[in-house]
Scaffold this motif. Structure first.
Motif, PDB file in Angstrom:
ATOM      1  N   GLY A 255       3.130  -0.803 -13.079  1.00  0.00           N
ATOM      2  CA  GLY A 255       3.354  -2.036 -12.347  1.00  0.00           C
ATOM      3  C   GLY A 255       2.660  -3.222 -12.981  1.00  0.00           C
ATOM      4  N   SER A 256       2.799  -4.362 -12.280  1.00  0.00           N
ATOM      5  CA  SER A 256       2.197  -5.591 -12.796  1.00  0.00           C
ATOM      6  C   SER A 256       0.698  -5.657 -12.529  1.00  0.00           C
ATOM      7  N   GLY A 257       0.192  -4.858 -11.608  1.00  0.00           N
ATOM      8  CA  GLY A 257      -1.214  -4.915 -11.271  1.00  0.00           C
ATOM      9  C   GLY A 257      -1.547  -5.992 -10.260  1.00  0.00           C
ATOM     10  N   LEU A 258      -0.517  -6.521  -9.569  1.00  0.00           N
ATOM     11  CA  LEU A 258      -0.739  -7.565  -8.583  1.00  0.00           C
ATOM     12  C   LEU A 258      -0.575  -7.069  -7.156  1.00  0.00           C
ATOM     13  N   GLY A 259      -0.029  -5.890  -6.954  1.00  0.00           N
ATOM     14  CA  GLY A 259       0.249  -5.417  -5.599  1.00  0.00           C
ATOM     15  C   GLY A 259      -1.007  -5.284  -4.752  1.00  0.00           C
ATOM     16  N   LEU A 260      -2.045  -4.580  -5.260  1.00  0.00           N
ATOM     17  CA  LEU A 260      -3.282  -4.399  -4.491  1.00  0.00           C
ATOM     18  C   LEU A 260      -4.060  -5.702  -4.380  1.00  0.00           C
ATOM     19  N   ALA A 261      -3.975  -6.563  -5.397  1.00  0.00           N
ATOM     20  CA  ALA A 261      -4.633  -7.869  -5.301  1.00  0.00           C
ATOM     21  C   ALA A 261      -4.022  -8.690  -4.170  1.00  0.00           C
ATOM     22  N   ILE A 262      -2.666  -8.621  -4.050  1.00  0.00           N
ATOM     23  CA  ILE A 262      -2.007  -9.328  -2.952  1.00  0.00           C
ATOM     24  C   ILE A 262      -2.434  -8.732  -1.617  1.00  0.00           C
ATOM     25  N   CYS A 263      -2.549  -7.411  -1.522  1.00  0.00           N
ATOM     26  CA  CYS A 263      -2.994  -6.765  -0.276  1.00  0.00           C
ATOM     27  C   CYS A 263      -4.371  -7.260   0.145  1.00  0.00           C
ATOM     28  N   ARG A 264      -5.317  -7.273  -0.792  1.00  0.00           N
ATOM     29  CA  ARG A 264      -6.667  -7.716  -0.445  1.00  0.00           C
ATOM     30  C   ARG A 264      -6.678  -9.167   0.000  1.00  0.00           C
ATOM     31  N   ARG A 265      -5.893 -10.002  -0.678  1.00  0.00           N
ATOM     32  CA  ARG A 265      -5.880 -11.423  -0.309  1.00  0.00           C
ATOM     33  C   ARG A 265      -5.323 -11.612   1.096  1.00  0.00           C
TER      34      ARG A 265
ATOM     35  N   PHE B 227      -8.638  -3.683  -7.037  1.00  0.00           N
ATOM     36  CA  PHE B 227      -8.155  -4.873  -6.337  1.00  0.00           C
ATOM     37  C   PHE B 227      -8.164  -6.120  -7.222  1.00  0.00           C
ATOM     38  N   GLU B 228      -8.568  -5.971  -8.482  1.00  0.00           N
ATOM     39  CA  GLU B 228      -8.541  -7.115  -9.382  1.00  0.00           C
ATOM     40  C   GLU B 228      -7.109  -7.363  -9.848  1.00  0.00           C
ATOM     41  N   PRO B 229      -6.752  -8.629 -10.051  1.00  0.00           N
ATOM     42  CA  PRO B 229      -5.392  -8.928 -10.534  1.00  0.00           C
ATOM     43  C   PRO B 229      -5.136  -8.302 -11.908  1.00  0.00           C
ATOM     44  N   TYR B 230      -3.919  -7.810 -12.069  1.00  0.00           N
ATOM     45  CA  TYR B 230      -3.436  -7.279 -13.349  1.00  0.00           C
ATOM     46  C   TYR B 230      -4.117  -5.992 -13.767  1.00  0.00           C
ATOM     47  N   VAL B 231      -4.787  -5.333 -12.819  1.00  0.00           N
ATOM     48  CA  VAL B 231      -5.361  -4.008 -13.088  1.00  0.00           C
ATOM     49  C   VAL B 231      -4.432  -2.982 -12.466  1.00  0.00           C
ATOM     50  N   SER B 232      -3.865  -2.135 -13.292  1.00  0.00           N
ATOM     51  CA  SER B 232      -2.872  -1.183 -12.796  1.00  0.00           C
ATOM     52  C   SER B 232      -3.093   0.161 -13.463  1.00  0.00           C
TER      53      SER B 232
ATOM     54  N   LEU C 280       0.838  -1.205   0.000  1.00  0.00           N
ATOM     55  CA  LEU C 280       0.000   0.000   0.000  1.00  0.00           C
ATOM     56  C   LEU C 280       0.870   1.252   0.000  1.00  0.00           C
ATOM     57  N   ALA C 281       1.955   1.240   0.775  1.00  0.00           N
ATOM     58  CA  ALA C 281       2.845   2.403   0.822  1.00  0.00           C
ATOM     59  C   ALA C 281       3.522   2.612  -0.535  1.00  0.00           C
ATOM     60  N   ARG C 282       4.022   1.525  -1.182  1.00  0.00           N
ATOM     61  CA  ARG C 282       4.633   1.669  -2.509  1.00  0.00           C
ATOM     62  C   ARG C 282       3.623   2.191  -3.517  1.00  0.00           C
ATOM     63  N   ASN C 283       2.373   1.736  -3.403  1.00  0.00           N
ATOM     64  CA  ASN C 283       1.335   2.228  -4.322  1.00  0.00           C
ATOM     65  C   ASN C 283       1.113   3.723  -4.130  1.00  0.00           C
ATOM     66  N   ALA C 284       1.139   4.206  -2.867  1.00  0.00           N
ATOM     67  CA  ALA C 284       0.964   5.638  -2.611  1.00  0.00           C
ATOM     68  C   ALA C 284       2.144   6.441  -3.135  1.00  0.00           C
TER      69      ALA C 284
END
Length: 539
Positions: free
Chosen positions: A499-509, A490-495, A444-448
C-alpha cells in the motif's frame, strides 16, 4: 517537601535552638541573680536584727534612775546600811538582779540570784549595756557609775542592773519588730566557743553577743516580700516576655520571608502553567528579584532556546517530509508506470505484425493498463484524503452499529476471512463524525484483511466501555508487525505491504481529531491488534 519548605524548617529549628540556649543561659543568670538577691536580703535583715539586739531592750535609763536612788541612800546611811534600800529600789525599777561595788573600799552589796558574781573583765563604764547568760536564761545588763556626796570626797560606786529575758520573749519581740522580714524566730542559748549549726536555705542566724563573746543565737526563717515580686521573679517574667516576643518576631520574619519568596515563585509557576497550556511560545516571565528573578531569566532563556530549536526541527521535519513525499510518490507512480510502458510496447509490436496479432493481445494489455491506472487513481485519492481531511462534524453515534457496517463491508466474499463480533450491547454512544469514523474503521479492516493475505484467517472485533470511554479492538491472526516497523506503523508512508502507507496515518489523524486514542499491539504469539478509545458522549 519543597526545597524552600526544608529551608524554612531548618531556619525555624536554628531559631528554636538559639532561643532554647538563650533561655538556659539567661535562666542560669537569673538563678545566680536570685541567689545573690536572697543573700543580700538575708545579710541586710541579719544586720538590722543584730543592731536591734545591741540596743534593745535598753536598760540604760532604768539603771541610771536606780543608780541615783542607790547613790542617795549610800550617801545618807553608808554603803552597808543602804542594802535594804538598794534592793527595794531595784524591785521598784523592775530589775531582776543587781550589783553595787564601792570602788576604793572593801564593801560590796550583792543583790538577787541573777546578779552577776563579778564585773565583766576590764570593768564597766557609764551607760554600758551587754548580754549575759546565767542558769540557762538570757540576762540583759547595764552599768552606771556614781559618786556619793559624802565628806572626804565621798564614795565612788559601780552599779550593775540586770533583767532576765526568756528566749521565747526575745524571739517574740524580734518577730513583732521585724514582721515584714521574718516568719518564724527561735532563740537558743549557747556556750561560748560552740560551733554554729548548719543553716538551711531561706534562714538566717544572728549571734547575741555579750561581754565575754557570743552567749546565744537567733535563728529566723525569712518571710517572702509582701506585696511585690522578688527581683528574680520580675526578671524571669521579663525573660519569658522577651522569649515570647522573640518567638513572635522570628515567626513574623519567617512568614515575611516565606511570603517574599513564595509569592514570586507562585507567579512564576502560573506563568509556566500558561506556557504549558499555550505551548512553548516565547512569553516573558514575571519580573522578580533575587533567586526568583534569576530563575525567571533562566526560564526565559530556556524557552527561547527551545522555541528556536523547535522552529529549526519543524523546518527540518517539513523538508524531510516533502522529500519523503516526493520519494514515495515517485516510487508509487513508478511501479504502475512500468507495466503500462510494457503493455504499450507489446501493443506497438503486435500492431507492426498485423491486425491479427494486435487483436490477440489488445484485450490483455488494455486490461493491464486499466488496472495500473486504477492503482494510480487510488494512490492519488489517498494522498488527497490525507492532505484534505475535512473537520469532524460530531454527533452522538452508535459505535457498535457503525463498526459492524464499516468493517463488514471490507470482508472479502470468497469466505477466506471470518469476522467475529463481541460485545457492544450496552455500549454508550460516542460523539463523532460518522463518515470520518467509518472511514477510519474501514481502513483498519482493510489493513487486517491485507495482513491475512491469500491464506485468510479470522478478524475479531471486541467492543467495551470503561470510565466514560468506549473501546473497539480489531485483531487478526496474521503474521504481526515486522520488528523493523514496530512503533512506526502510524507514520505516513510506512507500509509493511504494497500500500501507500497512508491508511493507518489517516486512521490516527481521524481518531485523535475526535479526542480519542489508537495503539497497535503485536503479541509474541503472532497477529496484530489495533485498539481505539473514544470518549463517550455526555448525556
Amino acid at each position: 517537601m519543597s526545597q524552600f519548605a526544608r529551608f524554612l524548617l531548618a531556619l525555624l529549628a536554628v531559631a528554636a535552638a538559639s532561643l532554647g540556649t538563650a533561655w538556659l543561659v539567661l535562666n542560669r543568670a537569673v538563678d545566680r541573680a536570685a541567689h545573690a538577691e536572697r543573700a543580700a536580703r538575708a545579710a541586710e535583715i541579719a544586720r538590722r536584727i543584730g543592731e536591734a539586739l545591741e540596743r534593745e531592750p535598753d536598760l540604760g535609763p532604768v539603771v541610771a534612775r536606780w543608780a541615783d536612788t542607790v547613790s542617795q541612800a549610800v550617801a545618807a546611811a553608808g554603803l552597808r546600811a543602804a542594802a535594804d534600800r538598794t534592793a527595794a529600789a531595784a524591785r521598784d525599777a523592775g530589775l531582776d538582779g543587781w550589783l553595787v561595788v564601792g570602788l576604793g573600799t572593801d564593801g560590796r552589796l550583792a543583790g538577787g540570784a541573777l546578779a552577776p558574781r563579778s564585773l565583766p573583765p576590764g570593768g564597766v563604764g557609764e551607760g554600758d549595756t551587754w548580754w549575759d547568760e546565767r542558769g540557762g536564761t538570757l540576762v540583759r545588763c547595764a552599768a552606771s557609775l556614781r559618786r556619793t556626796p559624802a565628806a572626804g570626797g565621798g564614795t565612788r560606786l559601780a552599779l550593775v542592773g540586770c533583767r532576765q529575758i526568756a528566749p521565747g520573749e526575745l524571739a517574740g519581740a524580734i518577730r513583732r519588730r521585724h514582721a515584714g522580714d521574718v516568719a518564724q524566730v527561735s532563740v537558743s542559748i549557747r556556750s561560748p566557743g560552740r560551733a554554729p549549726g548548719t543553716v538551711a536555705p531561706g534562714r538566717i542566724v544572728v549571734p547575741v553577743r555579750g561581754r565575754r563573746g557570743t552567749v546565744a543565737e537567733v535563728e529566723a526563717e525569712l518571710a517572702s516580700p509582701a506585696g511585690e515580686a522578688s527581683f528574680a521573679d520580675r526578671l524571669r517574667t521579663a525573660l519569658w516576655g522577651g522569649l515570647a516576643a522573640g518567638a513572635l518576631v522570628a515567626l513574623g520574619l519567617a512568614g515575611l520571608l516565606a511570603a517574599g519568596t513564595s509569592a514570586p515563585l507562585r507567579r512564576l509557576a502560573r506563568a509556566v502553567d500558561g506556557i504549558t497550556e499555550r505551548g512553548l511560545e516565547p512569553t516573558p516571565m514575571p519580573r522578580a528579584g533575587g533567586e526568583a528573578g534569576r530563575l525567571a531569566r533562566a526560564i526565559d532563556r530556556m524557552i527561547a532556546t527551545v522555541h528556536q530549536e523547535r522552529l529549526r526541527r519543524r523546518d527540518a521535519e517539513r523538508r524531510a517530509a516533502w522529500r519523503e513525499v516526493a520519494r514515495r510518490v515517485a516510487h508509487e507512480v513508478r511501479n504502475p508506470l512500468t507495466p503500462i510502458r510494457l503493455a504499450v510496447d507489446n501493443l506497438r509490436r503486435a500492431a507492426s505484425r498485423g491486425p491479427d496479432a494486435l487483436d490477440a493481445v489488445l484485450a490483455e494489455e488494455t486490461d493491464a493498463i486499466r488496472e495500473e491506472v486504477a492503482r494510480l487513481e487510488r494512490l492519488v485519492r489517498e494522498f488527497a484524503d490525507y492532505a484534505r481531511l475535512p473537520a469532524p462534524d460530531p454527533r452522538p453515534v452508535d459505535l457498535a452499529a457503525l463498526a459492524r457496517r464499516a468493517i463488514a463491508g471490507q470482508i472479502p466474499e470468497d469466505g477466506r476471512v471470518r469476522l467475529e463480533l463481541d460485545g457492544g450491547d450496552a455500549l454508550p454512544p460516542v460523539l463523532a463524525d460518522p463518515d470520518l469514523l467509518a472511514q477510519a474503521l474501514a481502513n483498519l479492516a482493510r489493513n487486517a484483511v491485507s495482513a491475512l493475505g491469500e491464506r485468510g484467517g479470522t478478524i475479531r472485533v471486541t467492543l467495551g466501555a470503561s470510565a466514560g470511554w468506549a473501546t473497539l479492538r480489531i485483531a487478526d491472526d496474521g503474521p504481526g508487525i515486522p520488528p523493523e516497523l514496530a512503533g512506526r506503523v502510524f507514520e505516513p508512508y510506512v507500509s509493511g505491504g504494497g500500500g501507500s502507507g497512508l491508511g493507518l496515518a489517516i486512521c490516527r489523524r481521524i481518531v485523535e481529531e475526535h479526542g480519542g486514542t489508537i495503539v497497535a499491539e503485536s503479541p509474541p504469539e503472532g497477529g496484530t491488534a489495533f485498539v481505539v478509545g473514544l470518549p463517550a458522549a455526555k448525556s
